[in-house]
Design a protein around this motif. Structure first.
Motif, PDB file in Angstrom:
ATOM      1  N   ALA A  67      37.503 121.588  77.924  1.00 47.70           N
ATOM      2  CA  ALA A  67      37.643 122.840  77.195  1.00 47.70           C
ATOM      3  C   ALA A  67      36.393 123.086  76.353  1.00 47.70           C
ATOM      4  CB  ALA A  67      38.878 122.808  76.296  1.00 47.70           C
ATOM      5  N   VAL A  68      36.139 124.347  76.067  1.00 48.20           N
ATOM      6  CA  VAL A  68      34.998 124.730  75.235  1.00 48.20           C
ATOM      7  C   VAL A  68      35.412 125.945  74.408  1.00 48.20           C
ATOM      8  CG1 VAL A  68      34.003 126.207  77.037  1.00 48.20           C
ATOM      9  CG2 VAL A  68      32.528 125.276  75.244  1.00 48.20           C
ATOM     10  N   ALA A  69      34.901 126.031  73.180  1.00 43.87           N
ATOM     11  CA  ALA A  69      35.281 127.139  72.308  1.00 43.87           C
ATOM     12  C   ALA A  69      34.057 127.702  71.596  1.00 43.87           C
ATOM     13  CB  ALA A  69      36.318 126.680  71.284  1.00 43.87           C
ATOM     14  N   TYR A  70      34.092 129.011  71.348  1.00 43.46           N
ATOM     15  CA  TYR A  70      33.013 129.652  70.597  1.00 43.46           C
ATOM     16  C   TYR A  70      33.556 130.886  69.890  1.00 43.46           C
ATOM     17  CZ  TYR A  70      32.734 132.435  74.961  1.00 43.46           C
ATOM     18  OH  TYR A  70      33.014 133.199  76.060  1.00 43.46           O
ATOM     19  N   VAL A  71      32.862 131.306  68.843  1.00 46.00           N
ATOM     20  CA  VAL A  71      33.270 132.470  68.068  1.00 46.00           C
ATOM     21  C   VAL A  71      32.407 133.655  68.482  1.00 46.00           C
ATOM     22  CG1 VAL A  71      33.479 133.469  65.765  1.00 46.00           C
ATOM     23  CG2 VAL A  71      34.036 131.051  66.144  1.00 46.00           C
ATOM     24  N   MET A  72      33.058 134.746  68.810  1.00 48.97           N
ATOM     25  CA  MET A  72      32.401 135.953  69.300  1.00 48.97           C
ATOM     26  C   MET A  72      32.683 137.072  68.295  1.00 48.97           C
ATOM     27  SD  MET A  72      32.943 137.382  73.154  1.00 48.97           S
ATOM     28  CE  MET A  72      31.908 138.630  73.903  1.00 48.97           C
ATOM     29  N   SER A  73      31.637 137.632  67.684  1.00 50.66           N
ATOM     30  CA  SER A  73      31.813 138.645  66.639  1.00 50.66           C
ATOM     31  C   SER A  73      31.121 139.943  67.007  1.00 50.66           C
ATOM     32  CB  SER A  73      31.247 138.138  65.309  1.00 50.66           C
ATOM     33  OG  SER A  73      31.907 136.975  64.870  1.00 50.66           O
ATOM     34  N   ASP A  74      31.876 141.027  67.021  1.00 51.99           N
ATOM     35  CA  ASP A  74      31.323 142.357  67.210  1.00 51.99           C
ATOM     36  C   ASP A  74      30.761 142.794  65.864  1.00 51.99           C
ATOM     37  OD1 ASP A  74      30.864 145.064  67.413  1.00 51.99           O
ATOM     38  OD2 ASP A  74      32.792 145.532  68.356  1.00 51.99           O
ATOM     39  N   THR A  75      29.459 142.851  65.738  1.00 53.90           N
ATOM     40  CA  THR A  75      28.845 143.140  64.445  1.00 53.90           C
ATOM     41  C   THR A  75      29.026 144.588  64.011  1.00 53.90           C
ATOM     42  OG1 THR A  75      26.691 143.576  65.484  1.00 53.90           O
ATOM     43  CG2 THR A  75      27.128 141.320  64.746  1.00 53.90           C
ATOM     44  N   SER A  76      29.504 145.447  64.901  1.00 51.40           N
ATOM     45  CA  SER A  76      29.770 146.834  64.528  1.00 51.40           C
ATOM     46  C   SER A  76      31.178 147.010  63.966  1.00 51.40           C
ATOM     47  CB  SER A  76      29.575 147.757  65.739  1.00 51.40           C
ATOM     48  OG  SER A  76      30.568 147.518  66.723  1.00 51.40           O
ATOM     49  N   GLY A  94      37.622 143.571  61.780  1.00 52.15           N
ATOM     50  CA  GLY A  94      38.473 142.844  62.714  1.00 52.15           C
ATOM     51  C   GLY A  94      37.820 142.527  64.028  1.00 52.15           C
ATOM     52  N   GLY A  95      36.490 142.415  64.040  1.00 52.34           N
ATOM     53  CA  GLY A  95      35.779 142.262  65.295  1.00 52.34           C
ATOM     54  C   GLY A  95      35.399 140.847  65.658  1.00 52.34           C
ATOM     55  N   THR A  96      36.133 139.861  65.144  1.00 46.28           N
ATOM     56  CA  THR A  96      35.782 138.471  65.415  1.00 46.28           C
ATOM     57  C   THR A  96      36.951 137.742  66.059  1.00 46.28           C
ATOM     58  OG1 THR A  96      34.243 138.400  63.558  1.00 46.28           O
ATOM     59  CG2 THR A  96      35.031 136.288  64.373  1.00 46.28           C
ATOM     60  N   ALA A  97      36.668 136.982  67.101  1.00 44.94           N
ATOM     61  CA  ALA A  97      37.704 136.218  67.789  1.00 44.94           C
ATOM     62  C   ALA A  97      37.167 134.849  68.183  1.00 44.94           C
ATOM     63  CB  ALA A  97      38.190 136.955  69.035  1.00 44.94           C
ATOM     64  N   LEU A  98      38.039 133.871  68.179  1.00 45.03           N
ATOM     65  CA  LEU A  98      37.714 132.569  68.743  1.00 45.03           C
ATOM     66  C   LEU A  98      38.043 132.612  70.226  1.00 45.03           C
ATOM     67  CD1 LEU A  98      36.900 129.544  68.350  1.00 45.03           C
ATOM     68  CD2 LEU A  98      39.361 129.074  68.169  1.00 45.03           C
ATOM     69  N   VAL A  99      37.067 132.337  71.064  1.00 50.49           N
ATOM     70  CA  VAL A  99      37.266 132.281  72.515  1.00 50.49           C
ATOM     71  C   VAL A  99      37.378 130.815  72.914  1.00 50.49           C
ATOM     72  CG1 VAL A  99      36.347 132.946  74.770  1.00 50.49           C
ATOM     73  CG2 VAL A  99      35.851 134.360  72.756  1.00 50.49           C
ATOM     74  N   THR A 100      38.485 130.438  73.495  1.00 50.35           N
ATOM     75  CA  THR A 100      38.692 129.073  73.957  1.00 50.35           C
ATOM     76  C   THR A 100      38.950 129.111  75.452  1.00 50.35           C
ATOM     77  OG1 THR A 100      39.741 128.503  71.834  1.00 50.35           O
ATOM     78  CG2 THR A 100      40.022 126.946  73.645  1.00 50.35           C
ATOM     79  N   VAL A 101      38.150 128.394  76.222  1.00 49.86           N
ATOM     80  CA  VAL A 101      38.314 128.346  77.678  1.00 49.86           C
ATOM     81  C   VAL A 101      38.716 126.931  78.065  1.00 49.86           C
ATOM     82  CG1 VAL A 101      37.210 128.693  79.917  1.00 49.86           C
ATOM     83  CG2 VAL A 101      36.578 130.153  77.972  1.00 49.86           C
ATOM     84  N   TYR A 152      41.625 131.980  76.032  1.00 45.00           N
ATOM     85  CA  TYR A 152      42.403 132.394  74.873  1.00 45.00           C
ATOM     86  C   TYR A 152      41.482 133.127  73.904  1.00 45.00           C
ATOM     87  CZ  TYR A 152      45.572 128.690  76.537  1.00 45.00           C
ATOM     88  OH  TYR A 152      46.401 127.886  77.298  1.00 45.00           O
ATOM     89  N   LEU A 153      41.850 134.332  73.483  1.00 40.07           N
ATOM     90  CA  LEU A 153      41.132 135.068  72.457  1.00 40.07           C
ATOM     91  C   LEU A 153      42.036 135.103  71.227  1.00 40.07           C
ATOM     92  CD1 LEU A 153      39.722 138.118  74.461  1.00 40.07           C
ATOM     93  CD2 LEU A 153      38.659 135.917  74.019  1.00 40.07           C
ATOM     94  N   SER A 154      41.633 134.424  70.178  1.00 44.89           N
ATOM     95  CA  SER A 154      42.513 134.220  69.027  1.00 44.89           C
ATOM     96  C   SER A 154      41.953 134.858  67.759  1.00 44.89           C
ATOM     97  CB  SER A 154      42.703 132.712  68.786  1.00 44.89           C
ATOM     98  OG  SER A 154      43.172 132.066  69.956  1.00 44.89           O
ATOM     99  N   VAL A 155      42.836 135.563  67.042  1.00 45.46           N
ATOM    100  CA  VAL A 155      42.463 136.192  65.777  1.00 45.46           C
ATOM    101  C   VAL A 155      43.571 135.955  64.751  1.00 45.46           C
ATOM    102  CG1 VAL A 155      41.105 138.006  66.890  1.00 45.46           C
ATOM    103  CG2 VAL A 155      43.512 138.401  66.367  1.00 45.46           C
ATOM    104  N   LYS A 156      43.221 136.100  63.485  1.00 46.42           N
ATOM    105  CA  LYS A 156      44.198 136.013  62.406  1.00 46.42           C
ATOM    106  C   LYS A 156      44.526 137.415  61.904  1.00 46.42           C
ATOM    107  CE  LYS A 156      42.711 131.444  60.779  1.00 46.42           C
ATOM    108  NZ  LYS A 156      42.164 130.659  59.638  1.00 46.42           N
ATOM    109  N   GLY A 157      45.628 137.512  61.194  1.00 48.35           N
ATOM    110  CA  GLY A 157      46.023 138.799  60.658  1.00 48.35           C
ATOM    111  C   GLY A 157      45.026 139.375  59.684  1.00 48.35           C
ATOM    112  N   THR A 158      44.168 138.539  59.130  1.00 53.41           N
ATOM    113  CA  THR A 158      43.121 138.994  58.219  1.00 53.41           C
ATOM    114  C   THR A 158      41.928 139.584  58.948  1.00 53.41           C
ATOM    115  OG1 THR A 158      42.236 136.744  58.214  1.00 53.41           O
ATOM    116  CG2 THR A 158      43.740 137.334  56.431  1.00 53.41           C
ATOM    117  N   GLY A 159      41.924 139.495  60.295  1.00 53.40           N
ATOM    118  CA  GLY A 159      40.798 140.013  61.073  1.00 53.40           C
ATOM    119  C   GLY A 159      39.748 138.974  61.372  1.00 53.40           C
ATOM    120  N   GLN A 160      39.941 137.747  60.888  1.00 50.16           N
ATOM    121  CA  GLN A 160      38.988 136.674  61.156  1.00 50.16           C
ATOM    122  C   GLN A 160      39.327 135.971  62.465  1.00 50.16           C
ATOM    123  OE1 GLN A 160      39.918 134.561  57.532  1.00 50.16           O
ATOM    124  NE2 GLN A 160      38.032 135.255  56.548  1.00 50.16           N
TER     125      GLN A 160
END
Length: 265
Positions: A204-213, A217-224, A234-242
């Motif tokens: 497995a590998v994971a990285y954080v992908m953030s839409d700077t625009s 709420g433009g940030t998600a943890l991508v886990t493959v 898996y694209l994972s976010v929290k209710g806070t948008g992080q």
């Protein structure tokens, strides 16, 4: 759902729609997310093809007899269910097509493997796939207690799931950001950083992908996660948008279900 709840549970629509169609499904009483789709890859929906039994090497090779890749029905049967992971709400997709607009093409070729997991036209085509929305809420800890994950479960040609993970690892050593162009021509700027070490599946590998625009709420943890010749993104976010945490409870059960499905053929 109140305006405040909608705001605090908002996730990056651009990222989510790259994996999902536009159908919106309720998650519990406080959140909403887009469902994934099931079917075949954009290069040939539901294609038949030879594949191998579950593998443990990074390249996804196997010493077992050749088997057909899991089809959409088999993937849907293997999809983790609510009853298997108490406390989570899982909504499987009902649509059968991904939008051709949800392609992600990067301006930096070395970064493309990082855009492929949530793209409808990845380098390593999906032979079949199903999607789902996963939600968990801690009512006593809102909005931080809201966890939302988009799940894309796919089968691949022999060895290609392993190659996909290897390419992602290599890209993470070179790429810290890129601009992606979707199927409509819209350009979306992303920053990339390595995620936490994740031990699940064959690898497995994971990285954080953030839409700077999208600062809210433009940030998600991508886990493959790779299981044999199948993968789960898996694209994972929290209710806070992080960015969310790696959904290990879901991922471990999904890995077990996939192993059983691949063994059964």
């Amino acid at each position: 759902m109140s305006a405040r709840s909608r705001t605090t549970t908002r996730t990056n629509v651009r990222i989510r729609q790259a994996v999902t169609a536009a159908a919106v499904l309720p998650l519990l009483a406080l959140a909403a997310a887009c469902s994934g789709d099931d079917g075949g890859s954009g290069d040939g929906k539901g294609k038949d093809g030879a594949t191998t039994a579950p593998a443990t090497s990074a390249a996804g090779s196997s010493t077992g007899a050749a088997k057909a890749p899991l089809n959409a029905a088999q993937l849907r049967a293997a999809l983790v269910k609510d009853a298997e992971v108490p406390g989570y709400k899982i909504e499987a997709s009902k649509n059968e097509a991904m939008s051709p607009d949800d392609v992600m093409t990067t301006d930096k070729p070395e970064c493309q493997p990082l855009a492929d997991p949530p793209s409808t036209r990845p380098k390593y085509a999906r032979k079949a796939f199903v999607g789902a929305s996963v939600g968990k809420i801690d009512p006593g800890n809102l909005p931080a207690g809201v966890e939302l994950t988009q799940l894309l479960l796919a089968s691949h040609a022999p060895g290609e799931a392993g190659k996909m993970v290897a390419d992602i690892r290599q890209a993470l050593e070179k790429c810290t950001g890129f601009t992606a162009t979707d199927g409509t021509g819209k350009k979306i700027p992303f920053t990339i950083r390595k995620g936490p070490a994740v031990t699940v599946g064959d690898e497995a590998v994971a990285y954080v992908m953030s839409d700077t625009s999208d600062k809210e709420g433009g940030t998600a943890l991508v886990t493959v996660v790779r299981t044999g010749d199948a993968s789960v993104t898996y694209l994972s976010v929290k209710g806070t948008g992080q960015a969310g945490d790696a959904p290990l409870v879901i991922a471990r059960k999904q890995d077990a279900n996939l192993k059983a499905a691949e063994a059964a053929g």
